[in-house]
Design a protein around this motif. Structure first.
Motif, PDB file in Angstrom:
ATOM      1  N   ASN A 136       0.856  -1.178   0.000  1.00  0.00           N
ATOM      2  CA  ASN A 136       0.000   0.000   0.000  1.00  0.00           C
ATOM      3  C   ASN A 136       0.895   1.232   0.000  1.00  0.00           C
ATOM      4  O   ASN A 136       1.241   1.785   1.050  1.00  0.00           O
ATOM      5  N   ALA A 137       1.288   1.663  -1.178  1.00  0.00           N
ATOM      6  CA  ALA A 137       2.154   2.832  -1.345  1.00  0.00           C
ATOM      7  C   ALA A 137       1.847   3.447  -2.705  1.00  0.00           C
ATOM      8  O   ALA A 137       2.134   2.852  -3.746  1.00  0.00           O
ATOM      9  N   PHE A 138       1.270   4.653  -2.690  1.00  0.00           N
ATOM     10  CA  PHE A 138       0.799   5.285  -3.913  1.00  0.00           C
ATOM     11  C   PHE A 138       1.150   6.767  -3.911  1.00  0.00           C
ATOM     12  O   PHE A 138       1.166   7.412  -2.858  1.00  0.00           O
ATOM     13  N   PRO A 280      -5.683   4.737   1.761  1.00  0.00           N
ATOM     14  CA  PRO A 280      -4.462   4.737   0.944  1.00  0.00           C
ATOM     15  C   PRO A 280      -3.277   5.321   1.692  1.00  0.00           C
ATOM     16  O   PRO A 280      -3.416   6.288   2.446  1.00  0.00           O
ATOM     17  N   ASN A 281      -2.125   4.726   1.491  1.00  0.00           N
ATOM     18  CA  ASN A 281      -0.878   5.264   2.036  1.00  0.00           C
ATOM     19  C   ASN A 281      -0.177   6.023   0.913  1.00  0.00           C
ATOM     20  O   ASN A 281       0.424   5.434   0.018  1.00  0.00           O
ATOM     21  N   PHE A 282      -0.286   7.351   0.954  1.00  0.00           N
ATOM     22  CA  PHE A 282       0.347   8.171  -0.069  1.00  0.00           C
ATOM     23  C   PHE A 282       1.809   8.408   0.289  1.00  0.00           C
ATOM     24  O   PHE A 282       2.155   8.605   1.468  1.00  0.00           O
ATOM     25  N   ILE A 283       2.665   8.401  -0.723  1.00  0.00           N
ATOM     26  CA  ILE A 283       4.103   8.606  -0.508  1.00  0.00           C
ATOM     27  C   ILE A 283       4.607   9.682  -1.465  1.00  0.00           C
ATOM     28  O   ILE A 283       4.001   9.972  -2.495  1.00  0.00           O
ATOM     29  N   ASN A 284       5.747  10.277  -1.096  1.00  0.00           N
ATOM     30  CA  ASN A 284       6.390  11.216  -2.007  1.00  0.00           C
ATOM     31  C   ASN A 284       7.401  10.475  -2.877  1.00  0.00           C
ATOM     32  O   ASN A 284       7.516   9.247  -2.818  1.00  0.00           O
ATOM     33  N   ASN A 285       8.162  11.227  -3.644  1.00  0.00           N
ATOM     34  CA  ASN A 285       9.099  10.614  -4.590  1.00  0.00           C
ATOM     35  C   ASN A 285      10.197   9.824  -3.885  1.00  0.00           C
ATOM     36  O   ASN A 285      10.766   8.888  -4.440  1.00  0.00           O
ATOM     37  N   ALA A 286      10.493  10.200  -2.647  1.00  0.00           N
ATOM     38  CA  ALA A 286      11.523   9.503  -1.876  1.00  0.00           C
ATOM     39  C   ALA A 286      10.985   8.274  -1.157  1.00  0.00           C
ATOM     40  O   ALA A 286      11.734   7.569  -0.473  1.00  0.00           O
ATOM     41  N   LYS A 288       8.612   8.388   1.223  1.00  0.00           N
ATOM     42  CA  LYS A 288       8.184   8.729   2.583  1.00  0.00           C
ATOM     43  C   LYS A 288       6.663   8.858   2.624  1.00  0.00           C
ATOM     44  O   LYS A 288       6.049   9.490   1.756  1.00  0.00           O
ATOM     45  N   SER A 289       6.047   8.263   3.652  1.00  0.00           N
ATOM     46  CA  SER A 289       4.595   8.342   3.801  1.00  0.00           C
ATOM     47  C   SER A 289       4.153   9.761   4.129  1.00  0.00           C
ATOM     48  O   SER A 289       4.824  10.488   4.869  1.00  0.00           O
ATOM     49  N   LEU A 290       3.006  10.141   3.566  1.00  0.00           N
ATOM     50  CA  LEU A 290       2.457  11.478   3.764  1.00  0.00           C
ATOM     51  C   LEU A 290       1.164  11.369   4.560  1.00  0.00           C
ATOM     52  O   LEU A 290       0.276  10.592   4.204  1.00  0.00           O
ATOM     53  N   ASP A 291       1.063  12.125   5.612  1.00  0.00           N
ATOM     54  CA  ASP A 291      -0.119  12.104   6.466  1.00  0.00           C
ATOM     55  C   ASP A 291      -1.041  13.246   6.055  1.00  0.00           C
ATOM     56  O   ASP A 291      -0.887  14.387   6.511  1.00  0.00           O
ATOM     57  N   LEU A 292      -1.994  12.956   5.179  1.00  0.00           N
ATOM     58  CA  LEU A 292      -2.908  13.990   4.704  1.00  0.00           C
ATOM     59  C   LEU A 292      -4.050  14.180   5.698  1.00  0.00           C
ATOM     60  O   LEU A 292      -4.630  13.202   6.176  1.00  0.00           O
ATOM     61  N   PHE A 294      -7.697  16.259   6.861  1.00  0.00           N
ATOM     62  CA  PHE A 294      -8.899  16.924   6.374  1.00  0.00           C
ATOM     63  C   PHE A 294      -8.790  18.439   6.502  1.00  0.00           C
ATOM     64  O   PHE A 294      -8.325  18.973   7.509  1.00  0.00           O
ATOM     65  N   LYS A 295      -9.200  19.129   5.454  1.00  0.00           N
ATOM     66  CA  LYS A 295      -9.273  20.586   5.349  1.00  0.00           C
ATOM     67  C   LYS A 295      -7.922  21.254   5.145  1.00  0.00           C
ATOM     68  O   LYS A 295      -7.864  22.476   4.974  1.00  0.00           O
ATOM     69  N   LYS A 296      -6.852  20.515   5.171  1.00  0.00           N
ATOM     70  CA  LYS A 296      -5.538  21.125   4.997  1.00  0.00           C
ATOM     71  C   LYS A 296      -5.207  21.267   3.510  1.00  0.00           C
ATOM     72  O   LYS A 296      -5.645  20.486   2.670  1.00  0.00           O
ATOM     73  N   THR A 297      -4.361  22.271   3.214  1.00  0.00           N
ATOM     74  CA  THR A 297      -3.895  22.538   1.860  1.00  0.00           C
ATOM     75  C   THR A 297      -2.467  22.067   1.717  1.00  0.00           C
ATOM     76  O   THR A 297      -1.639  22.281   2.600  1.00  0.00           O
ATOM     77  N   TYR A 298      -2.182  21.427   0.584  1.00  0.00           N
ATOM     78  CA  TYR A 298      -0.839  20.888   0.345  1.00  0.00           C
ATOM     79  C   TYR A 298      -0.372  21.271  -1.055  1.00  0.00           C
ATOM     80  O   TYR A 298      -1.199  21.500  -1.964  1.00  0.00           O
ATOM     81  N   LYS A 299       0.936  21.293  -1.215  1.00  0.00           N
ATOM     82  CA  LYS A 299       1.529  21.465  -2.519  1.00  0.00           C
ATOM     83  C   LYS A 299       2.290  20.170  -2.842  1.00  0.00           C
ATOM     84  O   LYS A 299       3.175  19.758  -2.081  1.00  0.00           O
ATOM     85  N   VAL A 300       1.906  19.534  -3.942  1.00  0.00           N
ATOM     86  CA  VAL A 300       2.484  18.239  -4.285  1.00  0.00           C
ATOM     87  C   VAL A 300       3.963  18.399  -4.595  1.00  0.00           C
ATOM     88  O   VAL A 300       4.351  19.270  -5.399  1.00  0.00           O
ATOM     89  N   ASP A 301       4.792  17.564  -3.953  1.00  0.00           N
ATOM     90  CA  ASP A 301       6.238  17.611  -4.241  1.00  0.00           C
ATOM     91  C   ASP A 301       6.551  16.568  -5.305  1.00  0.00           C
ATOM     92  O   ASP A 301       5.681  15.903  -5.849  1.00  0.00           O
ATOM     93  N   ASP A 302       7.830  16.439  -5.592  1.00  0.00           N
ATOM     94  CA  ASP A 302       8.228  15.449  -6.621  1.00  0.00           C
ATOM     95  C   ASP A 302       8.675  14.160  -5.962  1.00  0.00           C
ATOM     96  O   ASP A 302       9.319  13.376  -6.618  1.00  0.00           O
TER      97      ASP A 302
END
Length: 302
Positions: A136-138, A280-286, A288-292, A294-302
């Motif tokens: 589970n890494a997306f 879903p377990n979202f990860i960045n390009n490296a 690393k798991s990302l803890d998203l 609710f209601k927060k704004t994010y800028k997608v990294d590479d």
């Protein structure tokens, strides 16, 4: 929000069939006679790319299943001695690889009447259950530097996700590119719908893309605009590849991407989906798991 298209319904009596198209399972009804070694064959139509044949020999039988599709398919089967399903004689959950066939034996069973019935029900879907180790890494389904808002998720109020709390909505402008979150193959594309709003009849009229991943996960991308897909069924896609754009079709009043991660269930119930929506377990390009949140704004990294 779309769900898996329900399997078709087929009733077969010996060698004739009467198709029905609104039920959630398939049934084969086979009649044999007790005191003769009668061989009877039931031929099913090619429904949803599976060709099922039931051969009854003596006091048992063999189910032949051919997958004529380009995708693997899951089939769950139950066979009973009686129509009210009190005496089960077979239960099986299989993955049929593309362009291949398998046989399942129905064990012999004792009977007391002059006639006996075998009631076979089966349901099926694209996918595979024969892989136990899944990762589970997306990736987040947007390109680098895209600004996103988590506008519905498991840690917040459930407005339209009551039956799928682990689905996640990303609020972004219309026509924002959507990317594949991992390598996979496109199994379904729906892009003919144009309407949106809070009408009950629009709940199953959202455009979407399904991608099957090699370990059996399916990712689903929902609410694309009319003709908003950049891929076709059967396409192999790579992570970060643009597959479509954000829209607002179906049961919604604003542009966003509804994302689901579907995992095959361990067991099955004949009238229910083989899949469950998981977190879903979202990860960045490296990696690393990302803890998203609710209601927060994010800028997608590479």
């Amino acid at each position: 929000r779309p769900s898996h298209p329900p399997p078709k319904y087929l009733l077969i009596r010996q060698s004739s069939f009467i198709p029905k198209f609104k039920m959630q399972f398939l049934r084969c009804f086979l009649v044999c006679f007790t005191f003769f070694l009668v061989e009877t064959i039931c031929h099913a139509e090619n429904i949803n790319k599976l060709k099922v044949t039931l051969n009854a020999k003596g006091y048992g039988g063999v189910i032949s299943i051919e997958n004529i599709d380009i995708f693997p398919r899951i089939i769950g089967m139950e066979a009973y001695k009686d129509e009210i399903h009190t005496e089960k004689i077979l239960s099986a959950l299989l993955t049929i690889e593309p362009k291949s066939a398998v046989e399942v034996k129905i064990p012999e069973f004792d009977i007391e009447q002059k006639k006996r019935n075998i009631y076979l029900e089966y349901s099926q879907a694209i996918g595979r259950t024969n892989i136990k180790q899944r990762k589970n890494a997306f990736r987040i389904p947007f390109q680098k530097d895209t600004t996103i808002i988590v506008c519905q998720s498991a840690d917040g109020p459930q407005i339209t996700h009551l039956d799928k709390p682990y689905a996640i909505d990303f609020c972004v402008p219309e026509n924002t590119p959507i990317i594949a979150t991992r390598d996979g193959v496109v199994t379904e594309v729906v892009q003919e719908y144009k309407e949106s709003g809070w009408k009950e009849e629009l709940k199953n009229k959202a455009n979407f893309i399904n991608i099957l991943h090699d370990d059996g996960f399916i990712t689903r991308y929902v609410h694309l605009p009319y003709n908003g897909s950049k891929v076709s069924v059967g396409d192999r896609v790579k992570v970060n590849q643009i597959i479509g754009v954000v829209g607002m079709t179906g049961y919604t009043n604003g542009p966003h991407l509804h994302f689901e991660l579907l995992e095959p269930k361990e067991g099955f119930l004949i009238h229910q989906s083989f899949y469950q929506v998981i977190n879903p377990n979202f990860i960045n390009n490296a990696g690393k798991s990302l803890d998203l949140v609710f209601k927060k704004t994010y800028k997608v990294d590479d």
